[in-house]
Enzyme design. Structure first.
Site, PDB file in Angstrom:
ATOM      1  N   GLY A  48      58.120 -64.320  36.138  1.00  0.00           N
ATOM      2  CA  GLY A  48      57.096 -64.633  35.142  1.00  0.00           C
ATOM      3  C   GLY A  48      57.776 -64.632  33.781  1.00  0.00           C
ATOM      4  O   GLY A  48      58.499 -63.672  33.442  1.00  0.00           O
ATOM      5  N   ASP A 239      56.365 -71.782  31.266  1.00  0.00           N
ATOM      6  CA  ASP A 239      57.692 -71.180  31.087  1.00  0.00           C
ATOM      7  C   ASP A 239      58.352 -71.679  29.818  1.00  0.00           C
ATOM      8  O   ASP A 239      59.202 -70.998  29.238  1.00  0.00           O
ATOM      9  CB  ASP A 239      58.579 -71.475  32.297  1.00  0.00           C
ATOM     10  CG  ASP A 239      58.176 -70.570  33.443  1.00  0.00           C
ATOM     11  OD1 ASP A 239      57.172 -70.862  34.105  1.00  0.00           O
ATOM     12  OD2 ASP A 239      58.834 -69.535  33.628  1.00  0.00           O
TER      13      ASP A 239
HETATM   14  O1  MRU Z   1      59.309 -68.454  39.326  1.00  0.00           O
HETATM   15  P1  MRU Z   1      58.320 -67.587  38.604  1.00  0.00           P
HETATM   16  O2  MRU Z   1      57.466 -66.777  39.503  1.00  0.00           O
HETATM   17  O3  MRU Z   1      58.986 -66.758  37.528  1.00  0.00           O
HETATM   18  O4  MRU Z   1      57.377 -68.624  37.882  1.00  0.00           O
HETATM   19  C1  MRU Z   1      56.340 -68.140  37.087  1.00  0.00           C
HETATM   20  C2  MRU Z   1      55.486 -69.188  36.497  1.00  0.00           C
HETATM   21  O5  MRU Z   1      55.692 -70.365  36.677  1.00  0.00           O
HETATM   22  C3  MRU Z   1      54.417 -68.712  35.558  1.00  0.00           C
HETATM   23  O6  MRU Z   1      53.313 -69.566  35.603  1.00  0.00           O
HETATM   24  C4  MRU Z   1      54.967 -68.685  34.124  1.00  0.00           C
HETATM   25  O7  MRU Z   1      56.175 -67.978  34.080  1.00  0.00           O
HETATM   26  C5  MRU Z   1      54.010 -68.101  33.173  1.00  0.00           C
HETATM   27  S1  MRU Z   1      53.768 -66.381  33.452  1.00  0.00           S
HETATM   28  C6  MRU Z   1      52.696 -65.820  32.285  1.00  0.00           C
END
Ligand code: MRU
Length: 350
Positions: A48, A239
């Protein structure tokens, strides 16, 4: 509301809730060194965008607290930052947190009597606290966008942009929590989010923990859901948001955005302003992380595809700004045209 990390200030260790083990086990892993945090980020024990930025900030503290380094403090920081930046390239929050840690280091180095470790720790604590406050603020702003109806608000999300992905509370799920806290009924539809299953394992778990109604669907059901189930909005995290509003988020977000537009459902991106990267002009310049093919050919350790099959495994996709109805940040709600509205939010609070 669960938080994905705990900083033990006395022992100077970072504890991470191992998200690879959820929803079955609540196991905390302890990181005493910066490289342990880097590995935890790369292996997705913590994930996240905001959460990995915060973990990286504490990793800097650990990097200065332990281990010999014969070079200058600035050189030591650069080596730590390079290793941390290398872990996951898409989320800009990681770079934003390290930039803040670097400025704090520079101000400490120019004041010789200052307590270097203490100051770095204060900055990391601040980044974590500000993220929590930003989530609450953007949650309230986003909740205000969804007008009350004679039934529960229905929100389709993707991946996990909840308390587990942040300092607590969440971005997309922060909006959901704010609606619930205001006493209005709300229900969430969570696609399982192949291949890492953040929707099935994490979003479903954290909403159930909070008693918020959640319905799990497979990623392939999103079109049917948007066509027929009277969704009030699609609300997702980000992200990295480019200067023109193009937004990178978990793979599968783009198709939800296109389908939302087709069916007249508002598509809302919820993110702290630390996810906005005005130095990246458009989504085309956002680096997209490619992950291990094993994540696709196996589910929970069991092979589901033939040996030797070719695999494409990008972790994120980019939703072009034209599909986005609003970008909700703690600084305010940006609407198209995003170059102007995001620019305004940046200068208003500069
Ligand atoms: O691969 P991840 O689990 O880190 O991906 C997370 C996401 O795509 C979330 O939607 C993003 O980081 C926003 S978290 C508030």
């Amino acid at each position: 509301m669960v938080r994905p990390f705990r900083w033990d200030s006395e022992r100077r260790v970072l504890q991470l809730l191992d998200q690879r083990r959820l929803p079955f086990e609540k196991v905390w892993i302890e990181c005493a060194r910066a490289d342990e945090v880097a590995n935890a980020i790369r292996d997705m024990a913590i994930r996240g965008a905001p959460a990995i930025g915060i973990a990286a900030a504490y990793a800097v503290v650990l990097g200065f607290a332990r281990g010999a380094d014969s070079g200058t403090e600035a050189g030591r920081f650069d080596r730590l930052a390079a290793a941390l930046l290398n872990t996951r390239p898409t989320a800009v929050n990681l770079r934003a947190a390290l930039t803040r840690m670097r400025s704090r280091l520079e101000s400490v180095l120019s004041a010789p009597a200052a307590d270097l470790l203490g100051e770095l720790e204060v900055e990391a604590d601040r980044i974590a606290a500000e993220d929590l406050a930003a989530n609450r603020r953007l949650g309230a702003l986003g909740a205000g966008l969804l007008s009350p109806a004679d039934r529960a608000a229905r929100i389709l999300t993707h991946c996990n942009a909840g308390s587990l992905a942040t300092s607590g509370y969440g971005t997309a799920l922060g909006i959901v929590r704010a609606i619930a806290e205001s006493g209005r009924p709300v229900e969430v539809f969570a696609p399982e989010t192949r291949p890492y299953l953040q929707g099935a394992r994490l979003t479903a778990w954290e909403l159930k923990e909070d008693g918020i109604p959640v319905t799990l669907v497979t990623d392939g059901m999103v079109g049917s859901l948007l066509a027929g189930a009277r969704m009030d909005a699609v609300v997702v995290g980000a992200d990295r948001i480019a200067a023109n509003g193009d937004s990178a988020n978990k793979i599968g977000t783009y198709q939800a955005a296109v389908l939302a537009k087709e069916h007249g459902v508002p598509f809302v991106v919820a993110a702290p302003f630390s996810s906005v990267d005005l130095e990246t002009p458009t989504g085309a310049e956002i680096p997209i992380e490619q992950r291990d093919p094993e994540e696709i050919v196996k589910i929970a350790g069991t092979r589901i595809a033939p040996e030797g099959v070719r695999v494409w495994n990008p972790a994120f996709d980019v939703t072009p700004a034209r599909y986005i109805t609003a970008i909700v940040t703690e600084r305010g709600v940006a609407r198209p045209p995003f170059p102007a509205s995001l620019g305004d939010l940046a200068t208003l609070h500069a």
